[in-house]
Design a protein around this motif. Structure first.
Motif, PDB file in Angstrom:
ATOM      1  N   UNK A   9      -4.566  -3.927   4.313  1.00  0.00           N
ATOM      2  CA  UNK A   9      -4.238  -3.067   3.178  1.00  0.00           C
ATOM      3  C   UNK A   9      -3.238  -3.769   2.251  1.00  0.00           C
ATOM      4  N   UNK A  10      -3.583  -3.783   0.974  1.00  0.00           N
ATOM      5  CA  UNK A  10      -2.704  -4.389  -0.034  1.00  0.00           C
ATOM      6  C   UNK A  10      -2.082  -3.279  -0.887  1.00  0.00           C
ATOM      7  N   UNK A  11      -0.759  -3.236  -0.914  1.00  0.00           N
ATOM      8  CA  UNK A  11      -0.064  -2.222  -1.706  1.00  0.00           C
ATOM      9  C   UNK A  11       0.056  -2.695  -3.152  1.00  0.00           C
ATOM     10  N   UNK A  12      -0.689  -2.028  -4.031  1.00  0.00           N
ATOM     11  CA  UNK A  12      -0.622  -2.370  -5.456  1.00  0.00           C
ATOM     12  C   UNK A  12       0.760  -2.013  -5.997  1.00  0.00           C
ATOM     13  N   UNK A  13       1.139  -2.671  -7.095  1.00  0.00           N
ATOM     14  CA  UNK A  13       2.495  -2.469  -7.631  1.00  0.00           C
ATOM     15  C   UNK A  13       2.773  -1.009  -7.988  1.00  0.00           C
ATOM     16  N   UNK A  14       1.848  -0.387  -8.699  1.00  0.00           N
ATOM     17  CA  UNK A  14       2.101   0.992  -9.097  1.00  0.00           C
ATOM     18  C   UNK A  14       2.020   1.950  -7.914  1.00  0.00           C
ATOM     19  N   UNK A  15       1.322   1.525  -6.863  1.00  0.00           N
ATOM     20  CA  UNK A  15       1.307   2.278  -5.615  1.00  0.00           C
ATOM     21  C   UNK A  15       2.705   2.227  -4.990  1.00  0.00           C
ATOM     22  N   UNK A  16       3.293   1.056  -5.043  1.00  0.00           N
ATOM     23  CA  UNK A  16       4.647   0.864  -4.526  1.00  0.00           C
ATOM     24  C   UNK A  16       5.616   1.748  -5.335  1.00  0.00           C
ATOM     25  N   UNK A  17       5.418   1.750  -6.642  1.00  0.00           N
ATOM     26  CA  UNK A  17       6.299   2.535  -7.507  1.00  0.00           C
ATOM     27  C   UNK A  17       6.136   4.041  -7.220  1.00  0.00           C
ATOM     28  N   UNK A  72       1.864   4.915   1.944  1.00  0.00           N
ATOM     29  CA  UNK A  72       1.813   5.536   3.280  1.00  0.00           C
ATOM     30  C   UNK A  72       0.540   6.353   3.481  1.00  0.00           C
ATOM     31  N   UNK A  73       0.182   7.145   2.464  1.00  0.00           N
ATOM     32  CA  UNK A  73      -0.971   8.045   2.612  1.00  0.00           C
ATOM     33  C   UNK A  73      -2.270   7.254   2.771  1.00  0.00           C
ATOM     34  N   UNK A  74      -2.440   6.215   1.986  1.00  0.00           N
ATOM     35  CA  UNK A  74      -3.649   5.391   2.099  1.00  0.00           C
ATOM     36  C   UNK A  74      -3.689   4.704   3.453  1.00  0.00           C
ATOM     37  N   UNK A  98       2.376  -7.516   3.416  1.00  0.00           N
ATOM     38  CA  UNK A  98       3.661  -7.327   2.732  1.00  0.00           C
ATOM     39  C   UNK A  98       3.390  -6.891   1.306  1.00  0.00           C
ATOM     40  N   UNK A  99       4.164  -5.940   0.838  1.00  0.00           N
ATOM     41  CA  UNK A  99       3.944  -5.430  -0.508  1.00  0.00           C
ATOM     42  C   UNK A  99       4.397  -6.469  -1.541  1.00  0.00           C
ATOM     43  N   UNK A 121      -7.216 -12.910   8.875  1.00  0.00           N
ATOM     44  CA  UNK A 121      -8.471 -12.818   9.624  1.00  0.00           C
ATOM     45  C   UNK A 121      -9.184 -11.496   9.395  1.00  0.00           C
ATOM     46  N   UNK A 122      -8.904 -10.827   8.286  1.00  0.00           N
ATOM     47  CA  UNK A 122      -9.536  -9.534   8.042  1.00  0.00           C
ATOM     48  C   UNK A 122     -10.983  -9.712   7.589  1.00  0.00           C
ATOM     49  N   UNK A 123     -11.765  -8.637   7.733  1.00  0.00           N
ATOM     50  CA  UNK A 123     -13.132  -8.648   7.211  1.00  0.00           C
ATOM     51  C   UNK A 123     -13.126  -8.176   5.766  1.00  0.00           C
ATOM     52  N   UNK A 124     -12.208  -7.257   5.499  1.00  0.00           N
ATOM     53  CA  UNK A 124     -12.188  -6.648   4.185  1.00  0.00           C
ATOM     54  C   UNK A 124     -10.754  -6.281   3.812  1.00  0.00           C
ATOM     55  N   UNK A 125     -10.464  -6.389   2.510  1.00  0.00           N
ATOM     56  CA  UNK A 125      -9.151  -5.973   2.004  1.00  0.00           C
ATOM     57  C   UNK A 125      -9.338  -4.602   1.369  1.00  0.00           C
ATOM     58  N   UNK A 126      -8.357  -3.730   1.550  1.00  0.00           N
ATOM     59  CA  UNK A 126      -8.445  -2.421   0.917  1.00  0.00           C
ATOM     60  C   UNK A 126      -7.220  -2.201   0.039  1.00  0.00           C
ATOM     61  N   UNK A 127      -7.443  -1.612  -1.132  1.00  0.00           N
ATOM     62  CA  UNK A 127      -6.339  -1.316  -2.044  1.00  0.00           C
ATOM     63  C   UNK A 127      -6.754  -0.183  -2.971  1.00  0.00           C
ATOM     64  N   UNK A 128      -5.769   0.513  -3.518  1.00  0.00           N
ATOM     65  CA  UNK A 128      -6.057   1.649  -4.398  1.00  0.00           C
ATOM     66  C   UNK A 128      -6.168   1.253  -5.869  1.00  0.00           C
TER      67      UNK A 128
END
Lengths: 536, 403
Positions: free
Chosen positions: B302-310, B315-317, B333-334, B368-375
Motif C-alpha cells: 500500500x502506497x500512501x498518497x500525499x493528500x491521503x497523508x494530509x 488507516x481506513x484503506x 513508508x509514506x 516483492x509485491x504482486x500489486x501496489x494499491x493506492x487511493x
C-alpha cells in the motif's frame, strides 16, 4: 597618542553622522567619536517615522515646517532609507471631527499636503485601519530606517575624508583657559587611552550631551523622556496610521521594512536610568489598547518585542509629560553663551531634522573657522540612493529574488558590492530577513562591525521573527572566521546577543513569541550547550 | 480569502524547519527554497512588497507534507499556493490549459479513445508534445476509455434508487474518462453493502489541475458548481458525498475554502473518501461483506498518497485491504512518488518528479509485491510507469474479492 582634526564630533547618532558628513563635504577634517555603536541612542529607538510634520502642525508650526521640508529632501537624498507610504490621520468616534478642520488648515498653512478623504476610501487604501473611523486625512508621512540613514551619512563622510571611531568613549574635554582644544577618550575594546585635538568640539551626544556639557563646565539642562514602542511580527499596515487629535500616547502605527511599530508612551525618567531602559507591563497594555484603536487586527498579531528610547529634549519648562516641549533645534555656541570657545552643542530637534541640525552646526563651524563654503547636503544624494532600485535589480538578476530585493532595500546601489558570486556566498545567514553570507561579509569588511548587535543594525540579522534563533550562531561563526574575534569571544558575543534579544521579548513573552524563544533557548542551551561562561 | 485571523496563520511558525526536512522537492531540487522560506518566511516579505514574490514557488508540488510535519499548525502549502495565485505573472499557456482542462480533454478524447490512445503512444507524437508544448516525452499518458462512466451510470439510475441507503458518488475525471471500471467497482461494493449510488446533479472536475496550472477563476467557478451540487445532495437529500480519489476528496473538502474562497463549512464533514465510508459502515456492525471462498494469496504493497497523508485517512484503506482474504499487506513508508498530478508531466519538472519518486520505486521493487494499491490515480500512473508493478485502487481489490 595624539591625533589632530579640524572638528571632533562626539556622538554617532543621526545628528553626529550628519555633522560629520556636512563637514567632510565642505572640506573640513572631521573626527567622530562614538562610545558604542552608531545609532544606539534616540536615533535607533524611535518610530522610524518620516514625519510630514502634520503631527506638529496644530501645536508647533515651526517644527511642522521644518519636517515637511526635510521630508521632501530625505525622499530625494536618502531614497534607500525611505519608504514613501503616505499617512492617514484617523478621526475615531471618541475623537470627534472637530479637530480635523483645524488640523487640515494648520497643515496647509505649514505647507503640508493634507486631503480629507472618505472613510470608505481610507479603508480601501489601508484595510487594516479601524473601520469605525468617521474621518480621515491623507498626508505625506513615510517610514525612514534610522540605522541605514546614519550609516549612509558615515559612509559618505568617510569617503570625503572624515574619520569615524566607534567604541571610543570620551572621558575628558581638554580645556586650555577659555577654550576646549580636544578630548581624551578611551578605546572601549582595547582599553587604550587616546587624545584627540581639534579647533572645535561638537557635542552631539543626545541625552548624554547633558553629561558632556558638564564635563566642559557648562550647563545644558536636558529632560530625559522615555518613550516605549512595540514591534509587530509583520507588516500590518502599509500606510502610516495616526490619530487626528492632539498628540497623545500610542497614536502612531508605522510600517517599517518587514514590521509595524506602535508608539509611543511618554514618561519622565531619572538620568541614572537612561542607559538601561525597560518597558513595563503597563506600557505594553497602553500601547496595545491604543494601538488596536488604530488597527483592530493588532489585537491578534504577534508582537515581536518591546523597546524604549529616551528623547533628548532640552528642558525649557517643567512640563512633567515632556510633550509640550518644543522639538525645535537647539544650537548652542558656548562661546557666546558661556564664554567657552571651541565648543558647540547641537541638540533638540528630531531624527527628521538631523540634516538641518547638521547644516546649522556646520554653518557655525565655518563661521568660526573662517571657511566660506555652502552646505550641499540637501542636494547631494547619500551613497545607496544614487541609482534607481529597478536598475540595480536588473544588474543583479542572477541573485534569488527575495535576497536581491532585501539587499537592495538595505544598501541601495551598494548592494552591488556584495560578493554573492557562488552558492556559499548566497547561502542565507538570516532566513527571516534574507541576509546572505556575502552581505554579512560586506558589513564586516566595510561597515564598522565589531559584534553581533552592530551587525544587526547594518543588515537586520536577528531582527526577524526568529530573533536570532537560526542566524545568530551562523553570523558569530562567520565573524570568528573573519578574524573579528576568537571562538571564546564568539561564544560570549552570542550569549550577550541572545540576552539582548530576550530583553526585548520579555515584556511581550506570551503566545508564539514565548514559544519561539523557548525553542531558541532549547536549541542554544540544550542542543548546542551554550552557557554564559562569565557567570559560571 | 481565509478568515481575518487565519490570514496571519504564518505567524505561528517558530522556524523549526521540520517542514523543509520533509519536503520532497527541497531534498532533490536546490532551485526550490523549501516550504519554510517559500511559505511563512516569504509571506512576511510579500506583505512588505509584492516584488518579493519568487517564481521558484512553482517548484512546490502542493503535496502538503510540510503541513503534516508542522508542529505549529502553519498552513504552509496553502500559503505557497495562495501566493502563486495572488502574485504569479506567468500566464498559463497551451500546455497548462491542455493538462488542466481534464473535462474538456476527456470529453473530446473518449469518443475516439482507441485512436487517441494509440497516437499519444507514438514516438513522433511524443517528440512533438515534448518539443512544442513541453510535456516530457518520457511520460506515459493514462489511457482514455471508450465511453464515459457517466453514460454507464445513467443507464443504472433506476436500479440504484431502489436501495434504502444512498450516497452521491464524486467519481472525478479519471474514473469518468480513463478508468470507469473503478467506478463500476465502487458501485458493486456499495451495492453489496446495501447502499445505492447516485451521481451529483452536476459534477465538474474538482479543480485541482486548474489550481496548479494557474487557472484560478475557472477552478473557482467549477468549485462553486460542485459545492452547490454537494449541498443539494447533503442538505436536501441527506446523502453524503463519497469519492474514490483522495486528491479530489481533499480538494472538495479543504482546497475550496483555503484557496478558492468557497465556504463549504456546512457540508465539509459529509464529503467522504470511499474506503473511510465503507470502513465506518462496516464498523457499525449492521452490514457485512461476503468474500469469495477461494482466495489466492496476493502480496499487496500500500502506497500512501500525499493528500491521503494530509487527510490522515490511510488507516481506513489499509484496514480494508487487511480484511480481504488472501491479501498479504506491506505498508510502504509514506513518501511522495513525485508526480503530483500534472506536475510530473511538465518537461522541466520531469527530473525532479523522478528523483523524488526514486526511493519509493526502489522500495516497491524490493517489497516483492504482486500489486501496489493506492487511493490516488496520478500515483498509479507514476508507479506503473516507473516500476514493474501494476497499481490497483483498494476499492477494485475489494470488488474483485467479493462473492
Amino acid at each position: 597618542m595624539t591625533k589632530q582634526a579640524d572638528v571632533i564630533i562626539i556622538g554617532g547618532g543621526a545628528t553626529g553622522a550628519g555633522v560629520a558628513r556636512d563637514c567632510a563635504l565642505r572640506g573640513i577634517k572631521a573626527l567622530l567619536l562614538e562610545r558604542g555603536d552608531i545609532a544606539t541612542g534616540a536615533t535607533g529607538r524611535n518610530h522610524g517615522l518620516l514625519h510630514s510634520g502634520a503631527r506638529y502642525a496644530v501645536t508647533d508650526r515651526e517644527s511642522a515646517e521644518e519636517c515637511i521640508k526635510e521630508n521632501m529632501i530625505l525622499r530625494r537624498i536618502a531614497s534607500h532609507c525611505v519608504e514613501e507610504t503616505d499617512g492617514l490621520f484617523l478621526s475615531l468616534p471618541e475623537d470627534g471631527l472637530e479637530f480635523q478642520a483645524k488640523f487640515i488648515e494648520a497643515c496647509r498653512a505649514a505647507g503640508i499636503r493634507a486631503d480629507a478623504i472618505d472613510p470608505k476610501e481610507a479603508l480601501r487604501l489601508e484595510p487594516s485601519a479601524n473601520p469605525a473611523m468617521i474621518g480621515a486625512v491623507r498626508v505625506p508621512d513615510g517610514a525612514v530606517d534610522p540605522f541605514r540613514l546614519t550609516m549612509a551619512n558615515l559612509i559618505d563622510a568617510k569617503a570625503h575624508g572624515a574619520e569615524v571611531l566607534t567604541y571610543h568613549k570620551v572621558t575628558e574635554l581638554i580645556r586650555e583657559q577659555d577654550r576646549i582644544v580636544g578630548v581624551k577618550a578611551v578605546d572601549c575594546r582595547s582599553g587604550e587611552k587616546k587624545e584627540f585635538r581639534a579647533e572645535i568640539v561638537v557635542n552631539a551626544g543626545g541625552i548624554w550631551g547633558h553629561d558632556l556639557a558638564a564635563m566642559a563646565g557648562v550647563t545644558v539642562k536636558m529632560l530625559p523622556a522615555k518613550g516605549s514602542l512595540l514591534i509587530f511580527g509583520h507588516r500590518v499596515n502599509n500606510i502610516v496610521l495616526n490619530r487626528c487629535r492632539k498628540p497623545a500616547d500610542a497614536d502612531i502605527l508605522v510600517p517599517g521594512d518587514t514590521i509595524s511599530l506602535i508608539g509611543t508612551t511618554s514618561s519622565k525618567v531619572p538620568f541614572d536610568e537612561v542607559d538601561n531602559m525597560y518597558v513595563t507591563a503597563d506600557e505594553v497594555d497602553l500601547l496595545l489598547r491604543e494601538g488596536t484603536k488604530l488597527a483592530p487586527s493588532l489585537a491578534h498579531t504577534r508582537i515581536l518585542r518591546a523597546y524604549a528610547g529616551v528623547r533628548p529634549l532640552v528642558a525649557s519648562d517643567d512640563d512633567p509629560s515632556g510633550r509640550s516641549v518644543s522639538r525645535g533645534i537647539v544650537v548652542l555656541d558656548h562661546a557666546t553663551r558661556d564664554g567657552l570657545e571651541g565648543f558647540i552643542t547641537i541638540t533638540g530637534g528630531k531624527l527628521m531634522t538631523y540634516r538641518l541640525m547638521a547644516e546649522w552646526t556646520v554653518d557655525l563651524i565655518c563661521k568660526k573657522l573662517n571657511i566660506n563654503k555652502k552646505c550641499t547636503t540637501a542636494e547631494c544624494k547619500l551613497p545607496g540612493s544614487r541609482e534607481k532600485e529597478e536598475k540595480i535589480s536588473k544588474r543583479l538578476h542572477s541573485v534569488p529574488v527575495a535576497q536581491r530585493e532585501s539587499a537592495i532595500n538595505r544598501h541601495g546601489e551598494m548592494a552591488e558590492r556584495l560578493d554573492v558570486g557562488d552558492a556559499a556566498a548566497r547561502s542565507l545567514v538570516c532566513e527571516c530577513e534574507e541576509v546572505s553570507v556575502g552581505e554579512v561579509k560586506y558589513a564586516l569588511n566595510e561597515l564598522d562591525v565589531h559584534n553581533l548587535v552592530d551587525l544587526r543594525r547594518r543588515t537586520r540579522v536577528g531582527m526577524g521573527t526568529c530573533q536570532g534563533e537560526l542566524c545568530a550562531c551562523r553570523a558569530a561563526g562567520i565573524m570568528a572566521e573573519a578574524g573579528k574575534y576568537c571562538s571564546h569571544q564568539a561564544k560570549q558575543d552570542l550569549v550577550s546577543f541572545l540576552n539582548e534579544r530576550w530583553k526585548g521579548m520579555a515584556p511581550v513573552a506570551w503566545g508564539d513569541t514565548l514559544r519561539e524563544s523557548e525553542f531558541t533557548m532549547w536549541l542554544y542551551d540544550g542542543v548546542c550547550g551554550l552557557k554564559n561562561e562569565k557567570t559560571e | 480569502m481565509m478568515t481575518e485571523q487565519s490570514n496571519f496563520n504564518f505567524e505561528q511558525c517558530i522556524k523549526c524547519t521540520v517542514c523543509t526536512v520533509y519536503c520532497p522537492v527541497a531534498s532533490v531540487n536546490p532551485l526550490f527554497p523549501g516550504p519554510k522560506q517559500a511559505g511563512p518566511d516569504g509571506e512576511r516579505l510579500r506583505l512588505k512588497h509584492k516584488g518579493f514574490y519568487d517564481e521558484s514557488l512553482k517548484w512546490c508540488l502542493n503535496c502538503k507534507r510540510c503541513e503534516v510535519a508542522c508542529p505549529s499548525n502553519v498552513r504552509i502549502g496553502d500559503i505557497i499556493q495562495a501566493a502563486r495565485i495572488k502574485h504569479s505573472t506567468k500566464k498559463p499557456g497551451l500546455r497548462e490549459k491542455m493538462l488542466a482542462n481534464t473535462d474538456f480533454m476527456g470529453s473530446m478524447a473518449t469518443p475516439f479513445a482507441p485512436i487517441v490512445n494509440f497516437s499519444v503512444g507514438l514516438k513522433p507524437v511524443k517528440v512533438v508534445l515534448d518539443k512544442v508544448i513541453g510535456i516530457d516525452h518520457r511520460r506515459t499518458f493514462p489511457k482514455y476509455s471508450f465511453g464515459t462512466f457517466e453514460s454507464w451510470m445513467k443507464r443504472r439510475r433506476k436500479k440504484q434508487a431502489k436501495y434504502a441507503r444512498q450516497v452521491s458518488y464524486f467519481h472525478g475525471c479519471y474514473v469518468n474518462y480513463n478508468n470507469p471500471q473503478l467506478g463500476k467497482d465502487f458501485v458493486k461494493v456499495m451495492n453489496a453493502l446495501g447502499v445505492g449510488v447516485q451521481m451529483l446533479e452536476k459534477e465538474k472536475c474538482c479543480g485541482v489541475p486548474l489550481i496548479s496550472n494557474g487557472l484560478i477563476d475557472k477552478a473557482r467557478r467549477q468549485g462553486e458548481v460542485n459545492t452547490a451540487s454537494i449541498r443539494k445532495s447533503v442538505v436536501e437529500n441527506k446523502w453524503p458525498v463519497v469519492g474514490t480519489s483522495s486528491t479530489c476528496t481533499f480538494t472538495l473538502r479543504d482546497e475550496y475554502p483555503h484557496l478558492l474562497d468557497i465556504d463549504n463549512a456546512d457540508v465539509r464533514d459529509h464529503i467522504e473518501l470511499a474506503t473511510r465510508y465503507i470502513y465506518r459502515l462496516l464498523a457499525e456492525g449492521n452490514v457485512q461483506l461476503r468474500f469469495k471462498k477461494k482466495a489466492p494469496v496476493r502480496r499487496v504493497a500500500y502506497h500512501t498518497a500525499c493528500h491521503m497523508e494530509k487527510l490522515g485517512w490511510a488507516y481506513y484503506s489499509i484496514e480494508l485491504l487487511r480484511m480481504i482474504p488472501g491479501v498479504e499487506l506491506t505498508v510502504l513508508d509514506s513518501q511522495c512518488c513525485g508526480i503530483a498530478g500534472t506536475y510530473g508531466f511538465k518537461k522541466e519538472n520531469y527530473p525532479t518528479a523522478q528523483a523524488i519518486g526514486e526511493g519509493i520505486f526502489r522500495k516497491i521493487e524490493a517489497s516483492g509485491c504482486d500489486v501496489v494499491s493506492t487511493d490516488c490515480e496520478t500515483c498509479k500512473w507514476q508507479i506503473e510507469m516507473s516500476t514493474s508493478k501494476p497499481v490497483v485502487h483498494p476499492i477494485s481489490l475489494l470488488a474483485e474479492a467479493l462473492e
